[in-house]
Design an enzyme around this catalytic site. Sequence first.
Site, PDB file in Angstrom:
ATOM      1  N   CYS A   4      -3.171  -4.430   4.733  1.00 30.43           N
ATOM      2  CA  CYS A   4      -2.088  -5.185   5.178  1.00 30.43           C
ATOM      3  C   CYS A   4      -2.235  -6.669   4.662  1.00 30.43           C
ATOM      4  O   CYS A   4      -1.436  -7.478   5.050  1.00 30.43           O
ATOM      5  CB  CYS A   4      -2.033  -5.280   6.692  1.00 30.43           C
ATOM      6  SG  CYS A   4      -1.725  -3.523   7.236  1.00 30.43           S
ATOM      7  N   GLU A  37       1.025  -1.186   0.055  1.00 30.94           N
ATOM      8  CA  GLU A  37       0.032   0.048  -0.045  1.00 30.94           C
ATOM      9  C   GLU A  37       0.844   1.321  -0.144  1.00 30.94           C
ATOM     10  O   GLU A  37       0.385   2.231   0.195  1.00 30.94           O
ATOM     11  CB  GLU A  37      -1.047  -0.184   1.179  1.00 30.94           C
ATOM     12  CG  GLU A  37      -0.295  -0.071   2.665  1.00 30.94           C
ATOM     13  CD  GLU A  37      -0.555   1.352   3.335  1.00 30.94           C
ATOM     14  OE1 GLU A  37      -1.697   1.722   3.569  1.00 30.94           O
ATOM     15  OE2 GLU A  37       0.398   2.035   3.204  1.00 30.94           O
ATOM     16  N   HIS A  93      -1.442 -11.792  11.366  1.00 27.56           N
ATOM     17  CA  HIS A  93      -1.254 -10.166  11.237  1.00 27.56           C
ATOM     18  C   HIS A  93      -0.950  -9.705  12.661  1.00 27.56           C
ATOM     19  O   HIS A  93      -1.692  -9.986  13.565  1.00 27.56           O
ATOM     20  CB  HIS A  93      -2.061  -9.661  10.379  1.00 27.56           C
ATOM     21  CG  HIS A  93      -1.893  -8.134  10.243  1.00 27.56           C
ATOM     22  ND1 HIS A  93      -0.764  -7.578   9.603  1.00 27.56           N
ATOM     23  CD2 HIS A  93      -2.666  -7.119  10.378  1.00 27.56           C
ATOM     24  CE1 HIS A  93      -0.973  -6.572   9.844  1.00 27.56           C
ATOM     25  NE2 HIS A  93      -1.714  -5.830  10.336  1.00 27.56           N
TER      26      HIS A  93
END
Lengths: 134, 349
Positions: B113, B81, B237
């Site tokens: 993400c 990103e 994550h």
Amino acid sequence: MRVSRHWRNKLFRYRLVGWRCVSCGAFHYSKPLVCKRCGSREFREVELPKTGKLLAYTMVKIAPKDFKDKAPYLVGLVELDDGTKILGQLTDFTKEELKEGARVEAVLRKIREDGENGIIEYGFKFRPEIHHPP
Amino acid sequence: MVKLNGVAIQGYGGYVPRYRIKAEEIGRLWGREKQELPIEEKAIAGLDEDSVTMAVEAARIAIRRAGIDPKRIGAIHVGSESKPYAVKPTGTIVAEAIGAGQNILAADLEFACKAGTEAIQLITGLVESGRIEYGLAIGADTAQGRPGDALEYTAASGAAALLIGRLTDDAVASIEAWNSYVTDTPDFWRREGENYPSHAARFTGQPAYFKHILGSINELLNGDGYSIKDIDHFVFHQPNVKFPLAVAKALRLEREKVSAGLISGFLGNPYSATSLLGLVKVLDEARPGDLILLASFGSGAGSDAYILRVLDGIVEKRERAPKLKDFIERKIYIDYASYARFRGKLRLR
Ligand SMILES: [Zn+2]
């Protein structure tokens, strides 16, 4: 024209790919018509090793206009593992690591940016070698 | 849950830039005490680094481990990103820098993400169908948080790459199953032309991170063949240290099953690279036969979950290139002024 020159030399800048004279062994980063050292016209494409040792270095504090936003930076003369000597910027060095004979490896970094809307020129720089396989 | 057949990681690589800033140093500016800070320190790309250079570095390590000619790579997908160009692909620069051929697929992915783990899905599909021999799935980010915002403490830089090919005797790990879980959730976003993202604080925890990660894991384990107790390592994550530990608690996992894959406390959250760097660290340490569950999270929102089985090839292949520990340990601390310059917060023109 800078964009086209960068684009033409990108194989050398990205991967250290160039041309070695078949008769005298001189390395040229773009293919010449005749070898500047011996006059031969026969060349073979080679990819130079990415690791070597630092022979000499200097710090550039007052940089040319295009590199002003990156100053101060280090420039070094490196002897690659096949004996080829090339000049390049150094990056990610600490004061303690910066000494003649230090092992280095070529990595891809941003070399120059043509303002905020221009092209980003990527190319090799040398940093302290991280992993030396046995 | 979708089962994969005959697809494996043949090489992997993680890259973390050398510079670190302590959360305490950021907190010094904004009047935050140490106990209020979400992590210890985070990794910051140098002045001459961006998501392209970090993606190249991770990809080169993955290729070294696999020991293959890069001309055999048929596809490169880079998830990020923080692309240096709004228009000009990252994948083509990576392709030339690693010496891949020209008759290949190069496409960039975006999903906050989780763009890196999405790349795995596309590459495994191309390998399994026989359209390509090898493919690279990469996650790379130089994440940015608005100065003073809660995200500034964690938004970090890093990259990870997986070189995926057919399953062979000397592969690193087979990729056995995956699932994706997505909903339209307004937890975090960045509009075109904006430098920094915005987030809706009350959406980031329960309705975003936890719902999607648990949603994708539950469906992944809902088929035949895998149960939580068979899995040796879990990698989630990690937007901070607390969230992945809360998932571990919700799944009633022993601490040692999540500890190898935890990186956010000392590297921060390099967005698309975060869960993949956790996986890299687990692969650096795992034993042949171990089962790994990887679950990413991307705002907006979704989670990709995978089950991987570590194979014998890992023992020799992981020694061929630097491990994540090598990058974690070679750190140089910088102050907020250098950080501001490195991350383009200091304008010279
Ligand atoms: Zn010659």
